[in-house]
Design a protein around this motif. Structure first.
Motif, PDB file in Angstrom:
ATOM      1  N   PRO A  68      18.918 -43.819 -96.116  1.00 40.41           N
ATOM      2  CA  PRO A  68      18.195 -45.171 -96.698  1.00 40.41           C
ATOM      3  C   PRO A  68      18.891 -46.305 -95.704  1.00 40.41           C
ATOM      4  N   SER A  69      18.008 -47.440 -95.673  1.00 40.67           N
ATOM      5  CA  SER A  69      18.561 -48.415 -94.771  1.00 40.67           C
ATOM      6  C   SER A  69      19.770 -49.376 -95.194  1.00 40.67           C
ATOM      7  N   ALA A  70      19.680 -49.242 -96.743  1.00 45.28           N
ATOM      8  CA  ALA A  70      20.769 -50.021 -97.200  1.00 45.28           C
ATOM      9  C   ALA A  70      21.016 -49.305 -98.673  1.00 45.28           C
ATOM     10  N   VAL A  71      22.432 -49.206 -99.141  1.00 48.04           N
ATOM     11  CA  VAL A  71      22.744 -48.941-100.441  1.00 48.04           C
ATOM     12  C   VAL A  71      23.720 -49.877-101.252  1.00 48.04           C
ATOM     13  N   SER A  72      23.904 -49.644-102.559  1.00 52.30           N
ATOM     14  CA  SER A  72      24.769 -50.315-103.027  1.00 52.30           C
ATOM     15  C   SER A  72      25.603 -49.395-103.998  1.00 52.30           C
ATOM     16  N   ASP A  73      25.052 -48.382-104.675  1.00 55.62           N
ATOM     17  CA  ASP A  73      25.713 -47.575-105.674  1.00 55.62           C
ATOM     18  C   ASP A  73      25.447 -46.251-104.962  1.00 55.62           C
ATOM     19  N   SER A  74      24.390 -45.757-104.812  1.00 54.48           N
ATOM     20  CA  SER A  74      24.504 -44.237-104.502  1.00 54.48           C
ATOM     21  C   SER A  74      23.668 -44.048-103.084  1.00 54.48           C
ATOM     22  N   LEU A  75      24.260 -43.053-102.293  1.00 53.73           N
ATOM     23  CA  LEU A  75      23.820 -42.854-100.880  1.00 53.73           C
ATOM     24  C   LEU A  75      23.180 -41.302-100.700  1.00 53.73           C
ATOM     25  N   LYS A  76      21.970 -41.339-100.602  1.00 56.70           N
ATOM     26  CA  LYS A  76      21.365 -39.963-100.462  1.00 56.70           C
ATOM     27  C   LYS A  76      20.949 -39.617 -98.968  1.00 56.70           C
ATOM     28  N   VAL A  77      21.505 -38.407 -98.534  1.00 59.08           N
ATOM     29  CA  VAL A  77      21.198 -38.106 -97.119  1.00 59.08           C
ATOM     30  C   VAL A  77      20.409 -36.750 -97.015  1.00 59.08           C
ATOM     31  N   LYS A  78      19.495 -36.692 -96.351  1.00 56.90           N
ATOM     32  CA  LYS A  78      18.840 -35.477 -96.466  1.00 56.90           C
ATOM     33  C   LYS A  78      18.737 -34.886 -94.718  1.00 56.90           C
ATOM     34  N   LEU A  79      19.435 -33.882 -94.222  1.00 56.20           N
ATOM     35  CA  LEU A  79      19.717 -33.456 -92.896  1.00 56.20           C
ATOM     36  C   LEU A  79      18.931 -32.062 -92.982  1.00 56.20           C
ATOM     37  N   SER A  80      17.965 -31.817 -91.731  1.00 55.61           N
ATOM     38  CA  SER A  80      17.330 -30.490 -91.446  1.00 55.61           C
ATOM     39  C   SER A  80      18.056 -29.949 -90.262  1.00 55.61           C
ATOM     40  N   LEU A  81      18.727 -28.815 -90.462  1.00 55.67           N
ATOM     41  CA  LEU A  81      19.233 -28.145 -89.284  1.00 55.67           C
ATOM     42  C   LEU A  81      18.964 -26.823 -88.967  1.00 55.67           C
ATOM     43  N   GLU A  82      18.842 -26.361 -87.766  1.00 50.13           N
ATOM     44  CA  GLU A  82      18.943 -24.909 -87.696  1.00 50.13           C
ATOM     45  C   GLU A  82      19.785 -24.151 -86.856  1.00 50.13           C
ATOM     46  N   ASN A  83      20.348 -23.030 -87.440  1.00 47.93           N
ATOM     47  CA  ASN A  83      21.421 -22.068 -87.073  1.00 47.93           C
ATOM     48  C   ASN A  83      20.547 -21.151 -86.039  1.00 47.93           C
ATOM     49  N   VAL A  84      20.635 -21.407 -84.500  1.00 50.98           N
ATOM     50  CA  VAL A  84      19.903 -20.764 -83.776  1.00 50.98           C
ATOM     51  C   VAL A  84      20.893 -19.496 -83.031  1.00 50.98           C
ATOM     52  N   GLY A  85      22.037 -19.550 -83.633  1.00 53.00           N
ATOM     53  CA  GLY A  85      23.024 -18.453 -83.169  1.00 53.00           C
ATOM     54  C   GLY A  85      22.639 -17.152 -84.013  1.00 53.00           C
ATOM     55  N   TYR A  86      23.780 -16.051 -83.625  1.00 49.51           N
ATOM     56  CA  TYR A  86      23.365 -14.736 -84.068  1.00 49.51           C
ATOM     57  C   TYR A  86      23.930 -14.742 -85.366  1.00 49.51           C
ATOM     58  N   ALA A  87      24.666 -15.651 -85.766  1.00 48.36           N
ATOM     59  CA  ALA A  87      25.528 -15.189 -87.200  1.00 48.36           C
ATOM     60  C   ALA A  87      25.947 -16.633 -87.738  1.00 48.36           C
ATOM     61  N   SER A  88      26.363 -16.704 -88.999  1.00 48.05           N
ATOM     62  CA  SER A  88      27.044 -17.771 -89.644  1.00 48.05           C
ATOM     63  C   SER A  88      28.421 -17.831 -89.224  1.00 48.05           C
ATOM     64  N   PRO A  89      29.151 -19.133 -89.665  1.00 51.85           N
ATOM     65  CA  PRO A  89      30.674 -19.133 -89.287  1.00 51.85           C
ATOM     66  C   PRO A  89      31.072 -17.929 -90.330  1.00 51.85           C
ATOM     67  N   VAL A  90      32.299 -17.457 -89.977  1.00 54.61           N
ATOM     68  CA  VAL A  90      32.883 -16.526 -90.720  1.00 54.61           C
ATOM     69  C   VAL A  90      33.917 -16.975 -91.665  1.00 54.61           C
ATOM     70  N   ASN A  91      34.727 -18.336 -91.270  1.00 57.27           N
ATOM     71  CA  ASN A  91      35.643 -18.630 -92.206  1.00 57.27           C
ATOM     72  C   ASN A  91      34.959 -20.138 -92.644  1.00 57.27           C
ATOM     73  N   ALA A  92      35.425 -20.263 -94.064  1.00 56.35           N
ATOM     74  CA  ALA A  92      35.227 -21.497 -94.781  1.00 56.35           C
ATOM     75  C   ALA A  92      35.652 -22.629 -93.963  1.00 56.35           C
ATOM     76  N   ARG A  93      35.024 -23.656 -94.133  1.00 54.87           N
ATOM     77  CA  ARG A  93      35.431 -25.048 -93.760  1.00 54.87           C
ATOM     78  C   ARG A  93      34.425 -26.223 -94.483  1.00 54.87           C
ATOM     79  N   PRO A  94      35.114 -27.360 -94.623  1.00 57.60           N
ATOM     80  CA  PRO A  94      34.371 -28.526 -95.196  1.00 57.60           C
ATOM     81  C   PRO A  94      33.170 -28.774 -94.515  1.00 57.60           C
ATOM     82  N   VAL A  95      32.220 -29.393 -95.142  1.00 52.63           N
ATOM     83  CA  VAL A  95      31.200 -30.148 -94.488  1.00 52.63           C
ATOM     84  C   VAL A  95      31.238 -31.793 -94.950  1.00 52.63           C
TER      85      VAL A  95
END
Length: 495
Positions: A378-405
């Protein structure tokens, strides 16, 4: 006011029109750069009889392009394989001095910004003799079960204290090189023994060692075994058939032994069965036999959810272990979800990937590699911020260990940082498209203009603010080396 002009003003000074959603498109980068817990590793040995500690300067240097041994290629690396060779302790407990030396190595790795893959072994040398295998003859020189279990108990507090700089643990302990094959005490399945398979008692002893190591390893970390059948027999019992079911997504990442056991294939594409990697080693009532097709299928399915790595060991299987179209090295890495490989061995194989033209792709795609495609904000917010991200994992595997995003809002004027955590498990960002959507309350954030950034910090608090341990996106003009943040190149107004 046009959408394009509004976006331009928004980035520069803030758009005054009605808030709207803006879509930003990002450009993929082909650069090879270091990322934590993936890629080519540098191997190191530490003999108890002649201990040579890790060097902080050398480890830091591995983050820059480095060439080892006979390699015809450079790699950037964040992983160090550390073989702790317990050659002085095959009949006695580990000394406090040696345990201190191990702790110092972990401390050095932490300071240098890398992680270790530890394996504990007793012997890394072979001897020739009058035996069927000629160049590898008994006695081999490993330790009996009671000694092994005692050592694992001594190592448990060391491993737990240093969980932050351990990427994953390899089983080791049994046999030459810790590869669970040529062994004096756990059942010799080689041609040197008339048995030529493993008996029920041998399997039970091996299971006892693996269970002890799983207990000694911090619960958030995985333990790798040399062959898929070792995992099957530990999970399902010593009578388990090679048709035993692999891990499912519902079972993955839940902390059970089944979810924590991965694989290290130390003879990657070296023969049709990878020198016995995909054998059924039998038990007291059944013979040893090749089960390549069945166990490869099991390995491919199970490995989607656990760590896989190893090394090449023989170039005799060329062209099968070459680049395509003659070979299938890259396809094998994709199918078996490889996270890492040894940069130093076997360079006769690895160098073929240079001449074949697939080495650069392999360097980039071992493990995970995240490409940010688009972001909707959104260009501007006051109460709630919503974001939508599109990614691609082009690697051979996902991360092995947990970590925050994390989504970071950083005030343009005073640089204050506000952190929001997405509800997602990055370990489930498998190869392919990834949708990341978050809705966050910003009602308590002071009004102002804020940059948006994405952060993937290490899960351990001691490393969470270390940029070397944060994941970098594979995009142009997003990486912020000093913080470890990925810039989304967008600003919003908080009203």
């Amino acid at each position: 006011m046009s959408r394009t002009l509004c976006f331009a003003l928004l980035v520069i000074m803030g758009c005054q029109s009605t808030p709207q959603e803006i879509t930003v498109t990002y450009q993929e980068s082909a650069e090879d750069f270091p990322n934590p817990e993936r890629g080519f590793y540098h191997p190191t040995n530490a003999l108890a009889s002649k201990f040579e500690p890790l060097s902080e300067g050398v480890l830091k240097g591995y983050r820059s392009p480095t060439r080892k041994g006979k390699a015809e290629y450079d790699v950037v690396s964040t992983l160090i394989y550390r073989d702790f060779v317990l050659d002085n302790f095959t009949t006695q407990p580990l000394s406090e001095d040696f345990l201190t030396q191990i702790k110092t190595d972990f401390s050095t790795a932490r300071t240098a910004g890398v992680k270790l893959i530890p394996r504990f072994t007793y012997i890394v040398k072979t001897k020739k003799g009058n035996c069927p295998d000629v160049s590898i003859c008994p006695p081999y020189g490993d330790a009996p079960k009671n000694i092994v279990l005692g050592h694992i108990a001594q190592l448990k507090p060391v491993l737990h204290e240093n969980a932050d700089v351990i990427a994953f643990v390899q089983m080791g302990f049994i046999g030459i090189w810790g590869e669970n094959y040529y062994t004096d005490y756990f059942g010799d399945a080689s041609n040197n023994n008339h048995q030529k398979k493993l008996l029920d008692a041998n399997w039970q002893d091996r299971i006892d060692v693996l269970k002890a190591l799983l207990d000694a390893t911090p619960p958030e970390l995985m333990v790798q075994v040399r062959t898929p059948q070792i995992k099957q027999r530990q999970v399902y019992g010593i009578q388990a058939p090679v048709t035993s079911e692999p891990l499912t997504e519902n079972e993955a990442f839940n902390g059970t032994d089944k979810a924590r056991i991965g694989f290290h294939n130390d003879c990657f594409i070296s023969s049709p069965d990878d020198y016995g990697t995909f054998d059924d080693y039998g038990n007291s009532a059944t013979p040893r036999k090749s089960e390549t097709a069945t166990l490869r299928k099991y390995f491919a399915a199970d490995s989607r959810f656990v760590v896989v790595g190893g090394e090449t060991c023989s170039d005799d299987y060329s062209p099968e272990n070459d680049c395509g179209p003659a070979g299938h090295a890259e396809q094998e890495m994709k199918d078996m979800h490889y996270t890492y490989l040894n940069t130093s061995y076997n360079n006769d194989v690895n160098n073929d990937w240079v001449t074949g033209g697939c080495m650069e792709s392999i360097k980039r795609n071992l493990g995970y590699r995240f490409v940010l495609k688009t972001g909707v904000y959104p260009s501007a917010v006051s109460d709630s911020l919503k974001v939508k991200l599109s990614l691609e994992n082009v690697g051979y595997a996902s991360p092995v260990n947990a970590r925050p995003v994390e989504l970071i809002l950083r005030n343009v004027d005073d640089k204050s940082v506000h952190t929001f955590t997405f509800r997602t498990d990055i370990r489930k960002w498998y190869s392919g498209n990834v949708a990341l959507i978050g809705s966050f309350s910003v009602s308590t954030i002071p009004a102002g203009s804020y940059e948006l950034l994405l952060n993937f910090p290490d899960a351990h608090s001691a490393l969470a603010k270390r940029a070397e341990y944060s994941i970098r996106l594979s995009n142009h003009e997003v990486w912020e080396a000093e913080t470890g943040f990925n810039k989304l190149n967008f600003r919003i107004k908080v009203k």
